[in-house]
Design a protein around this motif. Sequence first.
Motif, mmCIF file in Angstrom:
data_model
loop_
_atom_site.group_PDB
_atom_site.id
_atom_site.type_symbol
_atom_site.label_atom_id
_atom_site.label_comp_id
_atom_site.label_asym_id
_atom_site.label_seq_id
_atom_site.Cartn_x
_atom_site.Cartn_y
_atom_site.Cartn_z
ATOM 1 N N GLN A 33 0.834 -1.194 0.000
ATOM 2 C CA GLN A 33 0.000 0.000 0.000
ATOM 3 C C GLN A 33 0.870 1.246 0.000
ATOM 4 O OE1 GLN A 33 -2.748 -0.084 3.273
ATOM 5 N NE2 GLN A 33 -4.207 -1.351 2.153
ATOM 6 N N VAL A 34 0.228 2.359 -0.347
ATOM 7 C CA VAL A 34 0.902 3.641 -0.346
ATOM 8 C C VAL A 34 0.215 4.551 0.663
ATOM 9 C CG1 VAL A 34 1.670 3.432 -2.741
ATOM 10 C CG2 VAL A 34 -0.583 4.409 -2.240
ATOM 11 N N GLN A 35 0.879 5.641 0.978
ATOM 12 C CA GLN A 35 0.305 6.638 1.871
ATOM 13 C C GLN A 35 -0.079 7.859 1.034
ATOM 14 O OE1 GLN A 35 3.579 5.206 2.763
ATOM 15 N NE2 GLN A 35 2.197 3.610 3.499
ATOM 16 N N LEU A 36 -1.226 8.436 1.369
ATOM 17 C CA LEU A 36 -1.777 9.528 0.566
ATOM 18 C C LEU A 36 -2.081 10.722 1.465
ATOM 19 C CD1 LEU A 36 -4.345 7.380 -1.455
ATOM 20 C CD2 LEU A 36 -2.003 7.951 -2.103
ATOM 21 N N VAL A 37 -1.707 11.896 1.013
ATOM 22 C CA VAL A 37 -1.991 13.116 1.767
ATOM 23 C C VAL A 37 -2.605 14.148 0.827
ATOM 24 C CG1 VAL A 37 -1.055 14.993 3.148
ATOM 25 C CG2 VAL A 37 -0.116 12.683 3.390
ATOM 26 N N GLU A 38 -3.845 14.553 1.137
ATOM 27 C CA GLU A 38 -4.539 15.551 0.329
ATOM 28 C C GLU A 38 -4.304 16.961 0.883
ATOM 29 O OE1 GLU A 38 -7.602 12.072 0.782
ATOM 30 O OE2 GLU A 38 -6.199 13.184 2.059
ATOM 31 N N SER A 39 -4.425 17.920 0.009
ATOM 32 C CA SER A 39 -4.379 19.320 0.412
ATOM 33 C C SER A 39 -5.122 20.155 -0.613
ATOM 34 C CB SER A 39 -2.932 19.813 0.553
ATOM 35 O OG SER A 39 -2.263 19.721 -0.681
ATOM 36 N N GLY A 40 -5.377 21.405 -0.267
ATOM 37 C CA GLY A 40 -5.969 22.334 -1.224
ATOM 38 C C GLY A 40 -7.420 22.662 -0.993
ATOM 39 N N GLY A 41 -8.044 22.013 -0.033
ATOM 40 C CA GLY A 41 -9.440 22.327 0.242
ATOM 41 C C GLY A 41 -9.585 23.689 0.908
ATOM 42 N N GLY A 42 -10.822 24.123 1.054
ATOM 43 C CA GLY A 42 -11.080 25.401 1.694
ATOM 44 C C GLY A 42 -12.482 25.878 1.444
ATOM 45 N N LEU A 43 -12.700 27.150 1.737
ATOM 46 C CA LEU A 43 -13.999 27.781 1.558
ATOM 47 C C LEU A 43 -13.964 28.616 0.282
ATOM 48 C CD1 LEU A 43 -16.816 28.609 2.603
ATOM 49 C CD2 LEU A 43 -15.661 30.430 3.904
ATOM 50 N N MET A 44 -14.961 28.444 -0.555
ATOM 51 C CA MET A 44 -14.992 29.146 -1.837
ATOM 52 C C MET A 44 -16.429 29.556 -2.136
ATOM 53 S SD MET A 44 -13.475 30.315 -4.496
ATOM 54 C CE MET A 44 -11.853 29.692 -4.099
ATOM 55 N N GLN A 45 -16.585 30.677 -2.802
ATOM 56 C CA GLN A 45 -17.912 31.086 -3.237
ATOM 57 C C GLN A 45 -18.304 30.314 -4.488
ATOM 58 O OE1 GLN A 45 -17.907 35.364 -3.711
ATOM 59 N NE2 GLN A 45 -18.742 35.630 -1.650
ATOM 60 N N ALA A 46 -19.592 30.155 -4.663
ATOM 61 C CA ALA A 46 -20.099 29.492 -5.865
ATOM 62 C C ALA A 46 -19.554 30.181 -7.106
ATOM 63 C CB ALA A 46 -21.618 29.510 -5.867
ATOM 64 N N GLY A 47 -19.164 29.359 -8.068
ATOM 65 C CA GLY A 47 -18.585 29.874 -9.301
ATOM 66 C C GLY A 47 -17.079 29.924 -9.288
ATOM 67 N N GLY A 48 -16.489 29.760 -8.138
ATOM 68 C CA GLY A 48 -15.043 29.803 -8.005
ATOM 69 C C GLY A 48 -14.375 28.487 -8.357
ATOM 70 N N SER A 49 -13.065 28.469 -8.184
ATOM 71 C CA SER A 49 -12.261 27.293 -8.528
ATOM 72 C C SER A 49 -11.329 26.934 -7.380
ATOM 73 C CB SER A 49 -11.416 27.570 -9.776
ATOM 74 O OG SER A 49 -12.222 27.842 -10.891
ATOM 75 N N LEU A 50 -11.050 25.654 -7.283
ATOM 76 C CA LEU A 50 -10.062 25.134 -6.343
ATOM 77 C C LEU A 50 -9.305 24.015 -7.022
ATOM 78 C CD1 LEU A 50 -11.948 24.765 -2.917
ATOM 79 C CD2 LEU A 50 -10.017 26.284 -3.383
ATOM 80 N N ARG A 51 -8.051 23.822 -6.617
ATOM 81 C CA ARG A 51 -7.301 22.660 -7.073
ATOM 82 C C ARG A 51 -6.842 21.872 -5.865
ATOM 83 N NH1 ARG A 51 -1.736 22.047 -10.578
ATOM 84 N NH2 ARG A 51 -0.790 22.681 -8.592
ATOM 85 N N LEU A 52 -7.247 20.618 -5.836
ATOM 86 C CA LEU A 52 -6.826 19.711 -4.786
ATOM 87 C C LEU A 52 -5.594 18.945 -5.246
ATOM 88 C CD1 LEU A 52 -10.259 18.197 -3.676
ATOM 89 C CD2 LEU A 52 -9.176 20.346 -2.962
#
Length: 119
Positions: free
Chosen positions: A1-20
């Motif tokens: 198995q591998v280990q996975l770490v996510e990042s990049g989440g947050g609070l955004m207004q509708a219509g906006g963009s995020l990259r995880l």
Amino acid sequence: QVQLVESGGGLMQAGGSLRLSCVISGRASTVYNMAWFRQAPGKEREFVAAIRWSSESTYVSSSVKGRFAISKDNAKNTVYLQMNSLKPEDTAVYYCSAQSSPWSQYNSWGQGTQVTVSS
């Protein structure tokens, strides 16, 4: 198995963009597919998108197709989820996951990153 770490989440207004981002550590060479899932409060975990680790083949759920895109950087052992035109219904905890073969379940999971979209 591998280990996975996510990042990049947050609070955004509708219509906006995020990259995880999801960084893979351990034996990345054992990965067959990488995927993003999400789970909203009170709902079951939902598949979002997947990408073949050894090629550029991708699959995106119809619920986000045209707004979300999955990509990867093998040199950085990182998978991305670009989320555009965000909607309040995209609010969820987003998880990345690894599948080691076409016959196995997704059996490695990150801790998740919260995405909240306000109207």
